[in-house]
Design a protein around this motif. Sequence first.
Motif, mmCIF file in Angstrom:
data_model
loop_
_atom_site.group_PDB
_atom_site.id
_atom_site.type_symbol
_atom_site.label_atom_id
_atom_site.label_comp_id
_atom_site.label_asym_id
_atom_site.label_seq_id
_atom_site.Cartn_x
_atom_site.Cartn_y
_atom_site.Cartn_z
ATOM 1 N N ALA A 773 35.080 47.343 41.819
ATOM 2 C CA ALA A 773 33.836 47.340 42.591
ATOM 3 C C ALA A 773 33.399 45.916 42.918
ATOM 4 C CB ALA A 773 32.740 48.074 41.814
ATOM 5 N N ARG A 774 33.539 45.014 41.946
ATOM 6 C CA ARG A 774 33.131 43.633 42.187
ATOM 7 C C ARG A 774 34.012 42.972 43.240
ATOM 8 N NH1 ARG A 774 31.385 40.912 36.439
ATOM 9 N NH2 ARG A 774 30.125 42.629 35.647
ATOM 10 N N LEU A 775 35.317 43.203 43.146
ATOM 11 C CA LEU A 775 36.235 42.603 44.112
ATOM 12 C C LEU A 775 35.988 43.161 45.514
ATOM 13 C CD1 LEU A 775 38.601 40.758 44.730
ATOM 14 C CD2 LEU A 775 40.149 42.616 44.071
ATOM 15 N N LEU A 776 35.769 44.469 45.603
ATOM 16 C CA LEU A 776 35.527 45.095 46.902
ATOM 17 C C LEU A 776 34.244 44.555 47.522
ATOM 18 C CD1 LEU A 776 36.891 47.248 48.680
ATOM 19 C CD2 LEU A 776 35.366 48.937 47.664
ATOM 20 N N ARG A 777 33.207 44.410 46.709
ATOM 21 C CA ARG A 777 31.942 43.891 47.228
ATOM 22 C C ARG A 777 32.086 42.433 47.673
ATOM 23 N NH1 ARG A 777 29.116 43.943 42.855
ATOM 24 N NH2 ARG A 777 28.715 46.179 42.945
ATOM 25 N N PHE A 778 32.819 41.640 46.883
ATOM 26 C CA PHE A 778 32.972 40.233 47.238
ATOM 27 C C PHE A 778 33.795 40.067 48.516
ATOM 28 C CE2 PHE A 778 35.386 36.284 47.114
ATOM 29 C CZ PHE A 778 34.364 35.357 46.966
ATOM 30 N N VAL A 779 34.891 40.824 48.646
ATOM 31 C CA VAL A 779 35.725 40.715 49.842
ATOM 32 C C VAL A 779 34.936 41.145 51.077
ATOM 33 C CG1 VAL A 779 37.801 41.590 50.968
ATOM 34 C CG2 VAL A 779 37.868 40.963 48.558
ATOM 35 N N ALA A 780 34.117 42.182 50.934
ATOM 36 C CA ALA A 780 33.314 42.623 52.072
ATOM 37 C C ALA A 780 32.312 41.550 52.489
ATOM 38 C CB ALA A 780 32.591 43.923 51.714
ATOM 39 N N GLN A 781 31.675 40.903 51.512
ATOM 40 C CA GLN A 781 30.730 39.838 51.847
ATOM 41 C C GLN A 781 31.455 38.636 52.449
ATOM 42 O OE1 GLN A 781 28.709 39.137 48.145
ATOM 43 N NE2 GLN A 781 27.432 40.973 48.311
ATOM 44 N N ALA A 782 32.645 38.319 51.924
ATOM 45 C CA ALA A 782 33.416 37.208 52.489
ATOM 46 C C ALA A 782 33.838 37.514 53.921
ATOM 47 C CB ALA A 782 34.634 36.918 51.627
ATOM 48 N N LEU A 818 31.487 50.504 49.621
ATOM 49 C CA LEU A 818 32.141 50.991 50.829
ATOM 50 C C LEU A 818 31.243 50.835 52.058
ATOM 51 C CD1 LEU A 818 33.877 54.196 49.405
ATOM 52 C CD2 LEU A 818 34.945 52.028 50.013
ATOM 53 N N ARG A 819 29.944 51.005 51.866
ATOM 54 C CA ARG A 819 29.025 50.786 52.989
ATOM 55 C C ARG A 819 29.037 49.313 53.423
ATOM 56 N NH1 ARG A 819 25.520 54.507 50.339
ATOM 57 N NH2 ARG A 819 24.462 52.768 49.309
ATOM 58 N N THR A 820 29.138 48.408 52.444
ATOM 59 C CA THR A 820 29.204 46.987 52.779
ATOM 60 C C THR A 820 30.464 46.667 53.561
ATOM 61 O OG1 THR A 820 28.008 46.548 50.705
ATOM 62 C CG2 THR A 820 29.027 44.673 51.808
ATOM 63 N N VAL A 821 31.609 47.259 53.157
ATOM 64 C CA VAL A 821 32.863 47.056 53.876
ATOM 65 C C VAL A 821 32.757 47.601 55.293
ATOM 66 C CG1 VAL A 821 35.305 47.671 53.941
ATOM 67 C CG2 VAL A 821 34.253 47.023 51.775
#
Length: 896
Positions: A773-782, A818-821
């Motif tokens: 979850a942390r990696l997915l959120r960080f990649v989406a923000q990046a 997933l919403r952030t992505v």
Amino acid sequence: MKTEFKFSNLLGTVYCKGNLLFTPDGTCLLSPVGNRVTVFDLINNKSYTLPLSHRRNISRLALNPRGNLLLSVDEDGRAILANFHRRLALHHFSFKAPVSALAFSPSGRHFAVGVGRLVEVWKTPATPDADTDEGLEYAPFVRHRVHAGHYDTVQSIEWSSDSRFFLSCAKDLTARIWSFDPEDGFIPTTLAGHRESVLGAWFSSDQEQIYTVSQDGALFRWGYSQRPETKGDVDTREDDDRALQWRVVQRHYFLQNNAKVMCAAYHTESNLLVAGFSNGLFGLYELPDFNMIHTLSISQNGIDFVTLNKSGEWLAFGASKFGQLLVWEWQSESYILKQQGHFDSMNALVYSPDGQRIITTADDGKVKVWDTQSGFCVVTFTEHSGGVTACEFAKRGNVLFTSSLDGSIRAWDLIRYRNFRTFTAPSRLSFSSVAVDPSGEVVCAGSLDSFDIHIWSVQTGQLLDQLSGHEGPVASLAFAPSGDVVVSGSWDHTVRIWSIFGRSQTSEPIQLQADVLHVAFRPDSKQVAVSTLDGQLTFWSVSEASQEAGVDGRRDVSGGRKISDRRTAANVAGTKSFNCIAYSTDGNCVIAGGNSKYICLYDVQSGTLIKKFTVSVNLSLEGTQEFLNSRNLTEAGPRGLVDERGEASDLEDRIDRTLPGATRGDLSVRRTRPEVRVPALAFSPTGRAFCAASTEGLLVYSLDNALQFDPFDLDINITPASTLQAIEEKEFLLALIMAFRLNERLLIRQVYEAIPITDATLLVKEIPIVYLARLLRFVAQATDESPRLEFNLRWVEALLHAHGPYLKDHASSFASELRTVQKAIAKIQFELTRLADDNVYALDYLLAQPLLSAVLDHKPKEMSLMTNGNGALEDHTNEDMEGEWIGLGDDDGDVD
């Protein structure tokens, strides 16, 4: 349903007492709110509360010059040293007595503390370093020196710019000059001459002058000069080292009639002095000429504290009586921040349907709208003339309904922020509850004066009906989310289910064993929860009118003992019931609170207690202690109830304006001991947070706790240095996990961008699920922030390919990520589409350039003859016409 709710923010209270503090860069303001510290980001328009809490109200705050260490001290002298950026407590310490002044030296190596009439200088504890063991100390607080010379409480401490000297001023009408270390020829000096207590003393920028301000409105400017009797006597001046001394050079007076000076602050670089007075005025003056720049009235009561930011542009004021906090930009004469909480007890709250707003009502007659993202109050409605007891949203639209003790039900438009409808009963009643049809067409209200339920039409404002049947005051009302029935609870031990839209408005009574305090509908409209005075929670089927489950919550909610209680906390009857209950969004859990320091979360199906949340550990409030200390019991009664104001030196402090028997606090004075209580609760529409109206303010508990430092499986070997070493050794998976454990955003980005994209597919397959979850959120923000478009999209693709089935099976747990992505990818798609459209027009223009060049190259020279300003012909060659093509065409309009 997830139950790991953690404290997220504190709204509704912006300032209580103590000193305000700007960060070194001047962009954030720190304000003590009870036993916590709230940070107001004035640039990004946000506020957050640090997750550190004292056992009593905070009296003093201080930040070191680097801005990374925060030292906060409560009323008992117990201090917490915290890492301000990471919001992490480093050390706890006790100064053994109340602290009245606190200041770090400009070098940051030491800080001075006013403890009673003593001034103590302490060494600043070292912060842990990544490469050394410095900071791992057993006793980090080391006292350097103690200065004794004052005869009364020290009120402020100010350091010189070189950290060699500091000034202290006290209630003994004097200010004193101290040196950090003994220096040759220096003797601690006393600056006397004021007629009332000295509030502040400051060095000028060149340290050749000293300014002191006293409570009676006198400003003295001190200079280091010869004594009058030694002027002109060269031999005496050379032989006597005491020929030079500090003496008053100039006296000024604020002349604010009978108003006292409550606080003052001085900005060294710009020579600005600001003073706050007891009548709510403040004045801004330029020194040393004492030119008044302007005065402004910002409060109806005295200003308790004032400070300036580093640039001297913003002035921050705190007024504790009404809980006001203001930031004023004096050059443009405009407010940067203007906030005020409820100055009386909150009664009800409700989330807006989109979850972006929280509405609170209180006994002060105000309705406040709070923004959940920024933490600020957006608007305040003051049309009610009495205490506002309940509030409810129409589920469709931005319409809010409130009930008040002034006998009115008001409807508010939250788009235009106005009151567009007011409902009243034929006779004067004090309404205590309100319920609204989901469609917003019908509003119901109950009263403690009448046993009837009044129903109005929202469209016309007319009274449609009065429902009779209860034999006691109506305590609570709730409309079913489906809108077909309304449930009412009364003190006559019954709950009635009304079908108000049917032909015959009959009611189904449900008999209970005690007075009904609150009722709540489950989101599917099939079940209703009832809280009664005997501490029972019962769950009833609406269609069958039969009980489905029950919970005995007396032992769960009971807790907390007042200092005047003769019984233990377990035997006090007043705390053994729930005054408010609310269902979770999925309807599986219910949360309840009352006149206690606990909030209880129950599972409806099994009736078990899932979790208990402690509202406050602040001993300044009544009901937060489980056991009383017998040492605080005197012959005159509990020490906390003994009036000791008669021994105060000032008349204003000796006067007792408290109301006897006040349990919720007194509007005229905030020194009473209010009781800890939770009058209202509500879940957010998303189910990711819930808020509780308490004595300390509006507490927000959230699952999405966005702390900057949230260590996970952290040990002493995981440091930024070891993480960078792992990158050099090409241990990319290990480096990424270590960066996530430290949870420092800059370090995570550095590791993320150092990983080759060819290794991303293999790395995401090996990443532990706990970090997914942390990696997915960080990649989406990046993806949303970084310009490396293909690099980020390849990471997103690798994550979704490797963990797609798992994400699908656990969609509810990863919904936020997933919403952030999805949002980031949609933004990229929109920008690429717009860029492609712009490129089409650019390509059309570039493709047309060869044709235009050919036309210009073959243009006859005689056609380029033009007249100048004098009427003569002028020869323009093709080179002169470069960049300004003129359309040449034949009679048909075609280009030749």
